[in-house]
Design an enzyme around this catalytic site. Sequence first.
Site, PDB file in Angstrom:
ATOM      1  N   THR A  75      -2.124   0.195  -3.901  1.00 14.80           N
ATOM      2  CA  THR A  75      -1.923  -0.704  -2.768  1.00 14.80           C
ATOM      3  C   THR A  75      -1.410   0.059  -1.566  1.00 14.80           C
ATOM      4  O   THR A  75      -0.499   0.886  -1.690  1.00 14.80           O
ATOM      5  CB  THR A  75      -0.941  -1.865  -3.074  1.00 14.80           C
ATOM      6  OG1 THR A  75      -0.708  -2.618  -1.879  1.00 14.80           O
ATOM      7  CG2 THR A  75       0.393  -1.384  -3.600  1.00 14.80           C
ATOM      8  N   ASP A  77       0.199  -1.299   0.698  1.00 12.69           N
ATOM      9  CA  ASP A  77       1.482  -1.920   1.052  1.00 12.69           C
ATOM     10  C   ASP A  77       2.673  -1.192   0.444  1.00 12.69           C
ATOM     11  O   ASP A  77       3.812  -1.395   0.872  1.00 12.69           O
ATOM     12  CB  ASP A  77       1.504  -3.381   0.602  1.00 12.69           C
ATOM     13  CG  ASP A  77       0.556  -4.257   1.400  1.00 12.69           C
ATOM     14  OD1 ASP A  77       0.253  -3.898   2.550  1.00 12.69           O
ATOM     15  OD2 ASP A  77       0.108  -5.286   0.871  1.00 12.69           O
ATOM     16  N   GLY A 128       1.124  -5.162   6.005  1.00  8.82           N
ATOM     17  CA  GLY A 128       2.451  -5.240   5.403  1.00  8.82           C
ATOM     18  C   GLY A 128       3.003  -6.637   5.568  1.00  8.82           C
ATOM     19  O   GLY A 128       3.676  -6.930   6.554  1.00  8.82           O
TER      20      GLY A 128
END
Length: 419
Positions: A139, A141, A188
């Site tokens: 990911t 993020d 995010g």
Amino acid sequence: MSKGTLLYAQSGGVTAVINATAGAVIQAARARKVKVLAARNGILGVLREELVDTSKESPAAIRALAHTPGGAFGTCRYKLKSLEDDAAKYARVLEVIKAHDVRWFLYNGGNDSADTALKLSRLAEASGYPLTCIGVPKTVDNDLVATDCCPGFGSAAKYTAVSVAEAALDVEAMAETSTKVFVYEVMGRHAGWLAAAAGLAGQGKDDAPHIILFPEVAWDEAAFLARVQAVVRRVGHCVVVASEGLRHADGRFVADAGSGKDAFGHSQLGGVGPLLAGIVKDQLGLKVHWTVPDYLQRSARHLASKTDLAHAQAVGKAAVEYALEGMNGVMPAIVRTSDKPYRWKVAPAPLADIANHEKKMPKGFISRDGYGITDACRRYLSPLVRGEAPPPYRPDGLPDYVRLKLSAVAKKLPAFDAT
């Protein structure tokens, strides 16, 4: 050929290096004489029995996955609910798995994928079927717990830092008669890791980015505008990096579009970049430009981090090893053992400790004023963007990315409605 089949699937948003993980999985399994199937479009492909025979792909094509972005087998944003609420779908997954003699299932994704892998591991245990489930981290993020960082993040972080540095030079050159404020929106939703990565673009007080807006720090419009004005007066221009998940003090998203939820139950956001640009223009009367790199920040394989590529391949190889050792319900996690020199290893972490948890920015990584990163954050981030791993280029000057054959496996079961 070993008894049993390994099934691999990709889930959620892609990264610049998720295919590198896929390639490492297939290569590690081939070395152990294990047959590998891949699901088309993640768990949906399992439900629909849309499976790919990776043995039809040449060794060269599998090697080329290491430098090819996107998701070679297709991915999806599709979350299975609880074992009770989605009992029919879980039963179907197990039926497909049994029909193709799948003994090892590797799900390559983020938080929701870890949750799915955990549920399937528990379902298999309860049913008595010998299935080992492994969650494989991925990911941009960077919000998975139990791992120092997530494969995919380092390359997105490098892209972000480089893009902000380059755009800042553009703004600085034009500031006298044109743009005074530039707003760069990054991904995010709940964690500001990518926003923080932009901080690597500058070294000194007046270097861009001048303002970073994190989801972890409550949005204060008056304070923000005052800061923008002060930076413009001192520096001549201001570069702002904002996380899409910027929030009000009461927890509401600043850019909540009010248009419902996505497949994972996440609020649909309307774009914090243009919103901030509009506020600056209306309230301060300054000329503003904004950009939302969106898919570019997670698909820019040409600017991948060499460290990130190594992480992605290592977790793929380890996932196969864990699966064949029968380590059910775990994820290969990256463990940092040293900052200088940067050293790391891979170790198993229980999916039960990962699923449905999020790793946010520590307070010690955000500057006291809430608008920048600390030295501790810089020490954490710097090794993750280090090194270059460019793809090969064709004679026409474009990257030489691979497309797989994706040879379908014959279906053995009736069709299933996955909606």
